[in-house]
Design a protein around this motif. Structure first.
Motif, PDB file in Angstrom:
ATOM      1  N   MET A  92       0.856  -1.185   0.000  1.00 37.11           N
ATOM      2  CA  MET A  92       0.000   0.000   0.000  1.00 37.11           C
ATOM      3  C   MET A  92       0.888   1.230   0.000  1.00 37.11           C
ATOM      4  O   MET A  92       1.942   1.228   0.631  1.00 37.11           O
ATOM      5  N   GLU A  93       0.463   2.271  -0.732  1.00 34.73           N
ATOM      6  CA  GLU A  93       1.213   3.528  -0.701  1.00 34.73           C
ATOM      7  C   GLU A  93       0.425   4.556   0.089  1.00 34.73           C
ATOM      8  O   GLU A  93      -0.765   4.746  -0.145  1.00 34.73           O
ATOM      9  N   VAL A  94       1.075   5.201   1.021  1.00 42.11           N
ATOM     10  CA  VAL A  94       0.402   6.176   1.871  1.00 42.11           C
ATOM     11  C   VAL A  94       1.079   7.523   1.694  1.00 42.11           C
ATOM     12  O   VAL A  94       2.287   7.656   1.887  1.00 42.11           O
ATOM     13  N   MET A  95       0.283   8.519   1.310  1.00 45.47           N
ATOM     14  CA  MET A  95       0.860   9.835   1.001  1.00 45.47           C
ATOM     15  C   MET A  95       1.002  10.697   2.243  1.00 45.47           C
ATOM     16  O   MET A  95       1.976  11.432   2.401  1.00 45.47           O
ATOM     17  N   SER A  96       0.017  10.612   3.135  1.00 46.25           N
ATOM     18  CA  SER A  96       0.013  11.538   4.269  1.00 46.25           C
ATOM     19  C   SER A  96       0.298  10.814   5.579  1.00 46.25           C
ATOM     20  O   SER A  96      -0.333   9.801   5.895  1.00 46.25           O
ATOM     21  N   ALA A  97       1.203  11.381   6.337  1.00 50.39           N
ATOM     22  CA  ALA A  97       1.553  10.776   7.626  1.00 50.39           C
ATOM     23  C   ALA A  97       0.381  10.794   8.593  1.00 50.39           C
ATOM     24  O   ALA A  97       0.324   9.987   9.512  1.00 50.39           O
ATOM     25  N   THR A  98      -0.583  11.720   8.366  1.00 47.01           N
ATOM     26  CA  THR A  98      -1.714  11.779   9.293  1.00 47.01           C
ATOM     27  C   THR A  98      -2.628  10.563   9.124  1.00 47.01           C
ATOM     28  O   THR A  98      -3.472  10.299   9.964  1.00 47.01           O
ATOM     29  N   ALA A  99      -2.467   9.818   8.010  1.00 46.67           N
ATOM     30  CA  ALA A  99      -3.264   8.606   7.813  1.00 46.67           C
ATOM     31  C   ALA A  99      -2.703   7.434   8.627  1.00 46.67           C
ATOM     32  O   ALA A  99      -3.295   6.361   8.662  1.00 46.67           O
ATOM     33  N   LEU A 100      -1.575   7.669   9.274  1.00 46.67           N
ATOM     34  CA  LEU A 100      -0.884   6.581   9.954  1.00 46.67           C
ATOM     35  C   LEU A 100      -0.615   6.906  11.407  1.00 46.67           C
ATOM     36  O   LEU A 100      -0.534   8.061  11.793  1.00 46.67           O
ATOM     37  N   ARG A 101      -0.424   5.890  12.160  1.00 50.20           N
ATOM     38  CA  ARG A 101       0.015   6.047  13.546  1.00 50.20           C
ATOM     39  C   ARG A 101       1.266   5.190  13.699  1.00 50.20           C
ATOM     40  O   ARG A 101       1.230   3.987  13.430  1.00 50.20           O
ATOM     41  N   PRO A 102       2.385   5.789  14.089  1.00 49.89           N
ATOM     42  CA  PRO A 102       3.566   4.958  14.297  1.00 49.89           C
ATOM     43  C   PRO A 102       3.319   3.984  15.443  1.00 49.89           C
ATOM     44  O   PRO A 102       2.665   4.331  16.415  1.00 49.89           O
ATOM     45  N   VAL A 103       3.832   2.786  15.331  1.00 50.35           N
ATOM     46  CA  VAL A 103       3.645   1.782  16.379  1.00 50.35           C
ATOM     47  C   VAL A 103       4.970   1.626  17.118  1.00 50.35           C
ATOM     48  O   VAL A 103       5.983   1.244  16.528  1.00 50.35           O
ATOM     49  N   GLY A 104       4.919   1.978  18.407  1.00 46.42           N
ATOM     50  CA  GLY A 104       6.084   1.757  19.283  1.00 46.42           C
ATOM     51  C   GLY A 104       7.357   2.400  18.821  1.00 46.42           C
ATOM     52  O   GLY A 104       8.425   1.813  18.925  1.00 46.42           O
ATOM     53  N   SER A 105       7.267   3.645  18.270  1.00 48.66           N
ATOM     54  CA  SER A 105       8.486   4.291  17.827  1.00 48.66           C
ATOM     55  C   SER A 105       8.753   5.533  18.638  1.00 48.66           C
ATOM     56  O   SER A 105       7.968   5.920  19.478  1.00 48.66           O
ATOM     57  N   GLY A 106       9.876   6.157  18.348  1.00 44.25           N
ATOM     58  CA  GLY A 106      10.274   7.343  19.096  1.00 44.25           C
ATOM     59  C   GLY A 106       9.744   8.630  18.538  1.00 44.25           C
ATOM     60  O   GLY A 106      10.364   9.660  18.702  1.00 44.25           O
ATOM     61  N   GLU A 107       8.585   8.607  17.865  1.00 41.05           N
ATOM     62  CA  GLU A 107       8.032   9.848  17.334  1.00 41.05           C
ATOM     63  C   GLU A 107       7.694  10.789  18.478  1.00 41.05           C
ATOM     64  O   GLU A 107       7.314  10.387  19.548  1.00 41.05           O
ATOM     65  N   GLY A 108       7.808  12.073  18.197  1.00 41.89           N
ATOM     66  CA  GLY A 108       7.354  13.042  19.196  1.00 41.89           C
ATOM     67  C   GLY A 108       8.395  14.070  19.516  1.00 41.89           C
ATOM     68  O   GLY A 108       9.438  14.120  18.883  1.00 41.89           O
ATOM     69  N   GLY A 109       8.073  14.909  20.488  1.00 40.40           N
ATOM     70  CA  GLY A 109       8.927  16.028  20.811  1.00 40.40           C
ATOM     71  C   GLY A 109      10.146  15.629  21.608  1.00 40.40           C
ATOM     72  O   GLY A 109      10.381  14.464  21.903  1.00 40.40           O
ATOM     73  N   VAL A 110      10.872  16.654  21.937  1.00 44.80           N
ATOM     74  CA  VAL A 110      12.109  16.425  22.663  1.00 44.80           C
ATOM     75  C   VAL A 110      11.814  15.782  24.002  1.00 44.80           C
ATOM     76  O   VAL A 110      12.509  14.899  24.455  1.00 44.80           O
ATOM     77  N   GLY A 111      10.840  16.259  24.660  1.00 45.56           N
ATOM     78  CA  GLY A 111      10.573  15.695  25.967  1.00 45.56           C
ATOM     79  C   GLY A 111       9.171  16.009  26.414  1.00 45.56           C
ATOM     80  O   GLY A 111       8.391  16.545  25.666  1.00 45.56           O
TER      81      GLY A 111
END
Ligand code: BTN
Length: 269
Positions: free
Chosen positions: A250-269
């Motif tokens: 599957m090709e996904v264009m927008s990151a808002t269509a996805l939720r990262p699973v168990g990754s380090g996404e997010g702000g500094v703290g």
């Protein structure tokens, strides 16, 4: 009769002497300040920089928190073309690439990129990019390219400590955030001009040479909710190519269509 100027970047000179580089000690978000100034019609805004954000935001609606004075927090307003000959996602690829190029230039270390625009050092997130759309006083489209770089952060709270890193931690020296910003801006001016005139092939090739997207796990939001898959790469239009657990691609264009699973996404703290 006055001819319409068709070059969207004609008045975008972010590295020129007349460019406005606006610095604030404390703002809600550099994105908000840049949006307001653009809407008010203030000309030649090259960059909006803050020492501290009380409501910094990242992708996926997450907060982007950085201790005062430790990080590069900047928004670059970039005029959008009316009919772009390249996918607009390429602007966020350009932003991520420019942070990588700046860090490589100033530190000589290897930098990786993860779709759509995370900047990784030693496999951990050192910087992120958030792109939002705005309209200027004349109703023209502007991309607000927000960049946060973990510059001189020494410690990250909780679980983030294993997922995020900073330039200080990776290089063992305190970084001059102004010099970093100037270097990012110079790369950005060059890459965006190339993108607008020559298209995105070269940019994508540069980006792919640093690509660390493969293997990241995502869950799809919305109707297909619940389905998960692993990233296998980035398509020619900048979409994420996912191999779903059921076996289909599957090709996904927008990151808002996805939720990262168990990754380090997010702000500094
Ligand atoms: C991400 O989620 O990875 C993107 C983070 C983007 C943070 C930057 S800091 C400067 C600008 N102002 C904001 O509120 N966000 C962006």
């Amino acid at each position: 009769m006055e001819m319409e100027n068709t070059d969207p970047l004609a008045e975008w000179q972010p590295c020129s002497i007349g460019a406005r580089v606006l610095r604030y000690a404390r703002v809600s978000s550099t994105q908000d300040v840049a949006r307001r100034l653009i809407q008010e019609g203030i000309p030649n805004i090259a960059a909006v920089i803050a020492g501290y954000q009380t409501a910094g935001r990242g992708r996926f609606g997450r907060a982007w928190v950085a201790p005062p004075g430790t990080c590069l927090l900047v928004t670059y307003p970039i005029p959008l073309p009316k009919n772009a000959s390249f996918p607009l996602a390429m602007l966020s690829f350009a932003a991520g690439l420019c942070v990588a190029l700046a860090v490589e230039e100033l530190a000589g270390i290897e930098v990786g990129l993860k779709w759509p625009n995370d900047i990784l050092i030693s496999g951990k997130k050192a910087s992120g990019v958030l792109i939002e759309a705005a309209l200027d006083a004349g109703g023209r489209g502007v991309a607000l390219v927000g960049i946060g770089v973990n510059g001189n952060v020494t410690r990250f709270p909780g679980a983030l400590d294993g997922q995020a890193t900073s330039l200080l931690r990776e290089t063992g020296r305190v970084w001059d955030l102004d010099a970093l910003e100037r270097t990012v801006r110079a790369h950005l001016e060059r890459e965006v001009r190339r993108l607008y005139t020559d298209g995105h092939d070269r940019l994508l090739a540069e980006w792919r040479s640093r690509d660390r997207t493969g293997g990241a796990r995502y869950r799809i939001r919305g109707a297909d909710g619940g389905q998960e898959g692993s990233a296998v790469g980035v398509s020619d239009t900048g979409a994420l190519i996912l191999l779903l657990d059921g076996g289909s691609r599957m090709e996904v264009m927008s990151a808002t269509a996805l939720r990262p699973v168990g990754s380090g996404e997010g702000g500094v703290g």
